[in-house]
Design a protein around this motif. Sequence first.
Motif, PDB file in Angstrom:
ATOM      1  N   LEU A 155       0.834  -1.203   0.000  1.00 18.97           N
ATOM      2  CA  LEU A 155       0.000   0.000   0.000  1.00 18.97           C
ATOM      3  C   LEU A 155       0.872   1.258   0.000  1.00 18.97           C
ATOM      4  CD1 LEU A 155      -2.750  -1.064   2.579  1.00 18.97           C
ATOM      5  CD2 LEU A 155      -3.072  -0.740   0.117  1.00 18.97           C
ATOM      6  N   LEU A 156       1.936   1.229   0.807  1.00 19.66           N
ATOM      7  CA  LEU A 156       2.838   2.375   0.883  1.00 19.66           C
ATOM      8  C   LEU A 156       3.603   2.565  -0.430  1.00 19.66           C
ATOM      9  CD1 LEU A 156       4.309   1.857   4.472  1.00 19.66           C
ATOM     10  CD2 LEU A 156       2.686   3.608   3.762  1.00 19.66           C
ATOM     11  N   GLU A 157       4.023   1.470  -1.043  1.00 19.80           N
ATOM     12  CA  GLU A 157       4.766   1.555  -2.301  1.00 19.80           C
ATOM     13  C   GLU A 157       3.905   2.177  -3.404  1.00 19.80           C
ATOM     14  OE1 GLU A 157       7.891   0.668  -3.201  1.00 19.80           O
ATOM     15  OE2 GLU A 157       8.555  -1.076  -2.044  1.00 19.80           O
ATOM     16  N   VAL A 158       2.647   1.771  -3.464  1.00 20.45           N
ATOM     17  CA  VAL A 158       1.744   2.310  -4.485  1.00 20.45           C
ATOM     18  C   VAL A 158       1.531   3.805  -4.260  1.00 20.45           C
ATOM     19  CG1 VAL A 158      -0.627   2.256  -5.371  1.00 20.45           C
ATOM     20  CG2 VAL A 158       0.585   0.113  -4.921  1.00 20.45           C
ATOM     21  N   LYS A 159       1.322   4.186  -3.019  1.00 21.08           N
ATOM     22  CA  LYS A 159       1.116   5.614  -2.711  1.00 21.08           C
ATOM     23  C   LYS A 159       2.384   6.407  -2.989  1.00 21.08           C
ATOM     24  CE  LYS A 159      -1.439   8.986  -1.297  1.00 21.08           C
ATOM     25  NZ  LYS A 159      -2.651   9.371  -2.084  1.00 21.08           N
ATOM     26  N   ALA A 160       3.546   5.823  -2.683  1.00 24.58           N
ATOM     27  CA  ALA A 160       4.815   6.510  -2.938  1.00 24.58           C
ATOM     28  C   ALA A 160       4.997   6.775  -4.426  1.00 24.58           C
ATOM     29  CB  ALA A 160       5.979   5.674  -2.397  1.00 24.58           C
ATOM     30  N   ALA A 161       4.641   5.793  -5.256  1.00 22.85           N
ATOM     31  CA  ALA A 161       4.758   5.977  -6.707  1.00 22.85           C
ATOM     32  C   ALA A 161       3.825   7.078  -7.187  1.00 22.85           C
ATOM     33  CB  ALA A 161       4.438   4.661  -7.418  1.00 22.85           C
ATOM     34  N   GLU A 162       2.626   7.093  -6.650  1.00 24.37           N
ATOM     35  CA  GLU A 162       1.657   8.133  -7.018  1.00 24.37           C
ATOM     36  C   GLU A 162       2.183   9.524  -6.660  1.00 24.37           C
ATOM     37  OE1 GLU A 162      -2.668   9.731  -5.434  1.00 24.37           O
ATOM     38  OE2 GLU A 162      -2.263   7.576  -5.347  1.00 24.37           O
ATOM     39  N   LEU A 163       2.703   9.670  -5.450  1.00 24.97           N
ATOM     40  CA  LEU A 163       3.221  10.970  -5.006  1.00 24.97           C
ATOM     41  C   LEU A 163       4.482  11.369  -5.764  1.00 24.97           C
ATOM     42  CD1 LEU A 163       2.733  10.577  -1.137  1.00 24.97           C
ATOM     43  CD2 LEU A 163       1.370  11.981  -2.684  1.00 24.97           C
ATOM     44  N   SER A 164       5.300  10.378  -6.125  1.00 23.77           N
ATOM     45  CA  SER A 164       6.551  10.672  -6.818  1.00 23.77           C
ATOM     46  C   SER A 164       6.312  11.318  -8.181  1.00 23.77           C
ATOM     47  CB  SER A 164       7.376   9.401  -6.998  1.00 23.77           C
ATOM     48  OG  SER A 164       7.814   8.910  -5.753  1.00 23.77           O
ATOM     49  N   ALA A 165       5.161  11.009  -8.797  1.00 26.13           N
ATOM     50  CA  ALA A 165       4.850  11.600 -10.100  1.00 26.13           C
ATOM     51  C   ALA A 165       4.660  13.115  -9.989  1.00 26.13           C
ATOM     52  CB  ALA A 165       3.603  10.952 -10.686  1.00 26.13           C
ATOM     53  N   ALA A 201       1.035   1.129 -12.244  1.00 24.76           N
ATOM     54  CA  ALA A 201       2.215   0.366 -12.669  1.00 24.76           C
ATOM     55  C   ALA A 201       2.904  -0.279 -11.472  1.00 24.76           C
ATOM     56  CB  ALA A 201       3.183   1.284 -13.412  1.00 24.76           C
ATOM     57  N   MET A 202       2.977   0.442 -10.367  1.00 28.97           N
ATOM     58  CA  MET A 202       3.583  -0.116  -9.160  1.00 28.97           C
ATOM     59  C   MET A 202       2.734  -1.253  -8.607  1.00 28.97           C
ATOM     60  SD  MET A 202       6.047  -0.162  -6.943  1.00 28.97           S
ATOM     61  CE  MET A 202       6.962   1.400  -6.965  1.00 28.97           C
ATOM     62  N   LYS A 203       1.431  -1.066  -8.590  1.00 31.19           N
ATOM     63  CA  LYS A 203       0.537  -2.108  -8.088  1.00 31.19           C
ATOM     64  C   LYS A 203       0.671  -3.372  -8.922  1.00 31.19           C
ATOM     65  CE  LYS A 203      -4.359  -3.098  -7.198  1.00 31.19           C
ATOM     66  NZ  LYS A 203      -5.751  -2.589  -7.305  1.00 31.19           N
ATOM     67  N   GLU A 204       0.709  -3.216 -10.233  1.00 34.48           N
ATOM     68  CA  GLU A 204       0.862  -4.359 -11.130  1.00 34.48           C
ATOM     69  C   GLU A 204       2.199  -5.060 -10.903  1.00 34.48           C
ATOM     70  OE1 GLU A 204       1.376  -5.187 -15.936  1.00 34.48           O
ATOM     71  OE2 GLU A 204       0.431  -3.327 -15.248  1.00 34.48           O
ATOM     72  N   HIS A 205       3.257  -4.285 -10.724  1.00 34.86           N
ATOM     73  CA  HIS A 205       4.585  -4.851 -10.470  1.00 34.86           C
ATOM     74  C   HIS A 205       4.600  -5.678  -9.188  1.00 34.86           C
ATOM     75  CE1 HIS A 205       8.773  -5.244  -9.409  1.00 34.86           C
ATOM     76  NE2 HIS A 205       8.663  -4.371  -8.427  1.00 34.86           N
ATOM     77  N   LEU A 206       4.016  -5.144  -8.124  1.00 32.25           N
ATOM     78  CA  LEU A 206       4.009  -5.842  -6.842  1.00 32.25           C
ATOM     79  C   LEU A 206       3.184  -7.124  -6.913  1.00 32.25           C
ATOM     80  CD1 LEU A 206       3.607  -2.727  -4.515  1.00 32.25           C
ATOM     81  CD2 LEU A 206       5.670  -4.107  -4.813  1.00 32.25           C
TER      82      LEU A 206
END
Length: 326
Positions: free
Chosen positions: A201-211, A311-316
């Motif tokens: 959950l944190l990884e997906v949110k981090a990717a979203e914020l990083s954009a 993309a992060m969610k799919e990767h995980l």
Amino acid sequence: MNKKENLRLLRRRLGLTQKDFIGRFLSDEEGVPSMSVATLSNLESRGGPRLNDVILMAADALQIDSMLFSMKPEEFIQRIDILLPGGQDVDDIRSNAVKKGKIDQLLYRLTMYFAERLIDKELKKGDKIESDRVLAKKMNVGRSAIREALKVLDVLGMIDIHPGQGTFISNDEASFFIIPLSWSLFLNGGQVEEILTVRNLLEVKAAELSAGCRDAGGLERLGDISRQMKQSYEKKNQKEFLEYDIQFHGCIAECSGNQVIFSMIQTINSLMRHITDTGMADSLQLKELYQEHQKIYGRIIERDSSGAAEAMKEHLERSAARYNNR
């Protein structure tokens, strides 16, 4: 499966019967046992809800990482032989651990005490805290225990001790909120599936914020790591690629701009490295990993927040499937 086997291996490595083990590690200071021999025997053979409690108590007493018990038995016994060379005196270990356990508990209590006062605006960064005499009275412990705990908090960067002047809240007051969260993760290290859910959950949110990251330096570092991953992939250097993989995820967490997300992801990844094997099985999986990371990086550079998160969610999800199929 590994935990119950490793618990039995540890007991035998120490040369203890089940009754002796209970007396050494699972009894209070007055010698009253917390479980019967039959219960311990059942935990060693079948496992059960109290297995984690036993492991935590034994690990704390021996001053070893409880995460070791999740290792494969052959790896566990090798590590134990290194940590306990020549067979330590278990009586000494037990008596030393009583003090250690109390200090650990006091550290947590002090951390939460200061955190609550920061939340209530009774303290702010740079403020002087109460004397060790006052804190000892509030915590109902001796002044020497308070002084020892404060030294640890000073090393952790949560407070600043200035001899002759007093003790002050660190300028980085966020540590008071991040460290207790980190401790919580390590104390519940047996809940691997739950921890991975939080991490994802944190990884997906981090990717979203990083954009939406405005830190040019952070994005530049992410680009450098992405290029290094490409070079490693082209060289078929699996080990090097996986090292950049870890850096890639850490950099995304940093680019999120959220210090709590960054700290929690770093903490969880450190924990998972203790108890999981991340090596890939073949070149096809390496290719999939490379393509998935490039897709994540592309969405971040395009400032596509929802696309980066997806993309992060799919990767995980694909990584979990790869791991489960090994």
